[in-house]
Design a protein around this motif. Sequence first.
Motif, PDB file in Angstrom:
ATOM      1  N   UNK A  19     -91.255  56.668-139.717  1.00  0.00           N
ATOM      2  CA  UNK A  19     -91.800  57.316-138.508  1.00  0.00           C
ATOM      3  C   UNK A  19     -90.871  57.171-137.298  1.00  0.00           C
ATOM      4  N   UNK A  20     -90.259  56.013-137.155  1.00  0.00           N
ATOM      5  CA  UNK A  20     -89.346  55.805-136.021  1.00  0.00           C
ATOM      6  C   UNK A  20     -88.187  56.792-136.069  1.00  0.00           C
ATOM      7  N   UNK A  21     -87.582  56.936-137.238  1.00  0.00           N
ATOM      8  CA  UNK A  21     -86.431  57.829-137.359  1.00  0.00           C
ATOM      9  C   UNK A  21     -86.809  59.294-137.163  1.00  0.00           C
ATOM     10  N   UNK A  22     -87.921  59.721-137.749  1.00  0.00           N
ATOM     11  CA  UNK A  22     -88.319  61.125-137.600  1.00  0.00           C
ATOM     12  C   UNK A  22     -88.710  61.437-136.158  1.00  0.00           C
ATOM     13  N   UNK A  23     -89.344  60.498-135.479  1.00  0.00           N
ATOM     14  CA  UNK A  23     -89.711  60.705-134.073  1.00  0.00           C
ATOM     15  C   UNK A  23     -88.484  60.788-133.172  1.00  0.00           C
ATOM     16  N   UNK A  24     -87.372  60.223-133.652  1.00  0.00           N
ATOM     17  CA  UNK A  24     -86.139  60.238-132.867  1.00  0.00           C
ATOM     18  C   UNK A  24     -85.149  61.295-133.354  1.00  0.00           C
TER      19      UNK A  24
END
Length: 71
Positions: A19-24
Amino acid sequence: MKKILLAGSTGFIGKHLIPYLTENGYELSILTRRKLEDTPNVKYFQWDVEKCLSPLKGWTKIENQFSHSKF
């Protein structure tokens, strides 16, 4: 969009990292032992490293052939 290939991403760290990577803004390709449904910016590929390395089972030592060579 930056692209990242992840292996071992369905464990504790991976569940938080995805989730962190996709949100960024990252697009992810994920290698996993079980088939999962793709989501936006995440593509899952079923892959098992143990099956890929099975021809090496039983090897106890891999030597560097150049370690004793004279140049």
